[in-house]
Design a protein around this motif. Structure first.
Motif, short mmCIF file in Angstrom:
data_model
loop_
_atom_site.label_atom_id
_atom_site.label_comp_id
_atom_site.label_asym_id
_atom_site.label_seq_id
_atom_site.Cartn_x
_atom_site.Cartn_y
_atom_site.Cartn_z
N UNK A 119 -1.89 66.94 -16.47
CA UNK A 119 -2.13 66.97 -17.91
C UNK A 119 -0.82 67.13 -18.67
N UNK A 120 -0.01 68.07 -18.22
CA UNK A 120 1.30 68.28 -18.87
C UNK A 120 2.19 67.05 -18.71
N UNK A 121 2.19 66.46 -17.52
CA UNK A 121 2.99 65.26 -17.29
C UNK A 121 2.57 64.14 -18.25
N UNK A 122 1.27 63.95 -18.41
CA UNK A 122 0.79 62.91 -19.30
C UNK A 122 1.21 63.14 -20.74
N UNK A 123 1.14 64.40 -21.19
CA UNK A 123 1.54 64.72 -22.56
C UNK A 123 3.03 64.47 -22.78
N UNK A 124 3.85 64.88 -21.83
CA UNK A 124 5.30 64.71 -21.98
C UNK A 124 5.68 63.23 -21.92
N UNK A 125 5.05 62.48 -21.03
CA UNK A 125 5.34 61.05 -20.94
C UNK A 125 5.00 60.35 -22.26
N UNK A 126 3.86 60.70 -22.84
CA UNK A 126 3.45 60.09 -24.11
C UNK A 126 4.41 60.46 -25.23
N UNK A 127 4.80 61.72 -25.31
CA UNK A 127 5.68 62.17 -26.39
C UNK A 127 7.07 61.55 -26.28
N UNK A 128 7.64 61.56 -25.08
CA UNK A 128 8.97 61.00 -24.89
C UNK A 128 8.97 59.49 -25.15
N UNK A 129 7.93 58.80 -24.68
CA UNK A 129 7.84 57.35 -24.88
C UNK A 129 7.79 56.99 -26.36
N UNK A 130 7.13 57.82 -27.15
CA UNK A 130 6.99 57.54 -28.58
C UNK A 130 8.25 57.91 -29.36
N UNK A 131 8.78 59.10 -29.10
CA UNK A 131 9.88 59.63 -29.91
C UNK A 131 11.23 59.00 -29.58
N UNK A 132 11.40 58.57 -28.34
CA UNK A 132 12.72 58.11 -27.91
C UNK A 132 12.69 56.66 -27.41
N UNK A 133 11.82 55.86 -27.99
CA UNK A 133 11.64 54.48 -27.58
C UNK A 133 12.93 53.66 -27.62
N UNK A 134 13.76 53.76 -28.69
CA UNK A 134 15.00 52.96 -28.72
C UNK A 134 15.94 53.27 -27.56
N UNK A 135 16.03 54.54 -27.18
CA UNK A 135 16.93 54.93 -26.09
C UNK A 135 16.38 54.48 -24.74
N UNK A 136 15.07 54.47 -24.62
CA UNK A 136 14.44 53.99 -23.39
C UNK A 136 14.68 52.50 -23.22
N UNK A 137 14.49 51.74 -24.31
CA UNK A 137 14.69 50.30 -24.27
C UNK A 137 16.15 49.94 -23.99
N UNK A 138 17.07 50.79 -24.44
CA UNK A 138 18.50 50.55 -24.22
C UNK A 138 18.97 51.05 -22.85
N UNK A 139 18.03 51.51 -22.02
CA UNK A 139 18.34 52.04 -20.67
C UNK A 139 19.27 53.25 -20.74
N UNK A 140 19.12 54.03 -21.79
CA UNK A 140 19.91 55.25 -21.95
C UNK A 140 19.13 56.49 -21.55
N UNK A 141 17.81 56.36 -21.36
CA UNK A 141 16.97 57.50 -21.02
C UNK A 141 16.00 57.12 -19.90
N UNK A 142 16.02 57.91 -18.83
CA UNK A 142 15.14 57.71 -17.68
C UNK A 142 14.40 59.01 -17.42
N UNK A 143 13.11 58.92 -17.17
CA UNK A 143 12.29 60.09 -16.83
C UNK A 143 11.74 59.89 -15.43
#
Length: 466
Positions: A137-161
């Motif tokens: 449950x916690x993993x799902x919440x954190x994955x959702x929050x990080x994916x939403x808030x830090x989308x530009x950095x994820x797309x730029x391959x600057x953030x990996x979880x």
């Protein structure tokens, strides 16, 4: 029997000194670094355990560890968000996070990290977050929050979880009782050691350096450039860890080529003590007993609750600089430049503390303006302001500032420069980090790195000295 024991002790002692000699003479300079380090650790631990009767209880753990080292090579932490960079970066910033009794600061930490670094700095690092709590449950919440808030950095391959399956962990039951620690705390710190080890294991091949921070910290503005400045000065020196904070495992910088050795060490002694204490023993093992600490600290804890039980604790770093530094000092100096001085413009105005300024009609890449102090000083802050104060015109957009040191008594220059930072919107305002034995600054050089489309105004070069 006694004669045999003495012969064994002498052989083991010779092994220890020979290994220490090898490490001293060849600290990180072999073509097959990882395998040799493993062999050195194996031999060192065997010798030490045989010599010291109080440590023979580690022998069985050590034998099991040799099997686990092979298993570790087959562990693949799962990527939950993002993708590794296409090209190797300068720096990986690692964060390991679990649920906390009084809420998580992880999202605030990530926000602080990216907001405290410029777009040019972000090109040189990636962030790897290890979500180390098995609660789905916690993993799902954190994955959702990080994916939403830090989308530009994820797309730029600057953030990996990432996440590591719990089945990959060593046993967390029937652990050793350490001093007065409760069984629950021993289990917590033992798992945290492995959380960090899996994070470092994943980060080994993505950059030249690895910076560990905890999941509840605020980052100082421009911390990346300040770390790079220190690394450039220490590039050819022997070190294992550079410390940019005095708080736990936060702000610890490693060369990534050293991480496999540390990973193995954390797994070998995972149930012995918390990770920051283990790191001190790891320093002893590889002969860096004295911490290399830089001030002011670049990271500050956000909360006052501990990782384990939510109890109130004072986790503030007293050395972090949060106050106004006051007015600049600007000690006596001479100014030299390769810029074309416009008619009526006075070069010294760039360094004056009044409202005057220096103007040049044109500048080329590679040109400079250098302040040479009459007497070298301990500079702790540098500010450079370019462009019109009112309309923000005539800024130097592409440039950086360097600090110069001199060992050959040059009259109008220095023989050794290190990068302090890049101009952002025509300005720079940086703390200067140094350890207690740091050299005094003689030169401050503003370097043009790309030809600007028009003339530039240099309003102020301000220095603060101790």
């Amino acid at each position: 029997m006694k004669d045999f024991l003495w012969i064994f002790i002498i052989i083991a002692t010779v092994m220890v000194f020979s290994i220490f000699f090898f490490i001293r003479e060849n600290p990180f300079n072999t073509t097959s670094f990882l395998s040799l380090e493993e062999k050195e650790m194996v031999a060192w631990q065997r010798a030490r355990m045989q010599i010291d009767p109080d440590r023979t209880n580690h022998l069985e753990t050590f034998k099991n560890m040799q099997k686990n080292l092979e298993l570790l090579k087959n562990v693949n932490s799962r990527i939950l968000i993002g993708a590794p960079p296409v090209k190797k970066k300068l720096l990986t910033i690692g964060i390991s996070s679990v649920q906390h009794p009084r809420g998580s600061y992880l999202l605030d930490t990530l926000q602080s990290l990216f907001f405290a670094s410029s777009s040019s700095e972000q090109k040189h690092f990636i962030v790897v977050v290890h979500l180390a709590d098995p609660d789905p449950k916690w993993l799902g919440q954190m994955i959702s929050s990080i994916s939403t808030l830090f989308k530009p950095y994820i797309q730029a391959r600057q953030l990996i979880v990432i996440n590591t399956p719990l089945k990959s962990y060593l046993p967390l039951k029937d652990l050793k009782k350490n001093l007065h620690d409760s069984p629950a705390y021993v289990a917590f710190s033992s798992k945290q050691n492995m959380d960090y080890a899996f994070l470092m294991n994943f980060a080994t091949n993505h950059s030249d350096y690895f910076l560990m921070i905890e999941d509840d910290v605020k980052c100082a503005p421009g911390f990346v450039t300040q770390i790079v400045t220190i690394v450039s000065a220490w590039e050819n020196k022997s070190w294992l860890t550079l410390n940019f904070s005095q708080l736990g495992f936060t702000g610890k910088l490693f060369r990534t080529r050293d991480l496999p050795c540390l990973v193995h060490f954390l797994f070998l002694f995972y149930q012995e003590m918390p990770c920051d204490y283990l790191l001190a023993h790891f320093h002893d093992l590889l002969m860096q007993p004295t911490p290399i600490q830089f001030f002011p600290s670049l990271f500050q804890h956000m909360g006052n609750s501990s990782f384990f039980d939510g109890k109130f604790n004072s986790f503030k770093d007293k050395e972090i600089e949060e106050n106004d530094p006051g007015s600049p000092s600007n000690p006596a100096a001479s100014i030299y430049t390769s810029l074309k001085v416009a008619n009526g413009s006075v070069l010294m105005n760039a360094y004056s503390l009044d409202k005057n300024f220096f103007y040049t009609k044109s500048a080329e890449a590679g040109s400079h303006l250098t302040v040479v102090l009459d007497v070298p000083a301990k500079v702790f802050r540098v500010q450079v302001l370019t462009g019109s104060h009112l309309k923000n015109k005539n800024q130097l957009e592409e440039g950086h500032v360097e600090l110069g040191y001199d060992a050959t008594n040059r009259i109008n220059d220095c023989d050794d420069y290190i990068l302090l930072g890049l101009l952002e919107n025509g300005t720079l305002n940086k703390q200067v980090l140094s350890n207690e034995s740091g050299k005094k600054v003689k030169c401050v050089r503003l370097l043009v790195t790309a030809t600007p489309p028009s003339g530039i105004i240099i309003r102020h070069i301000n220095l603060w000295i101790k």
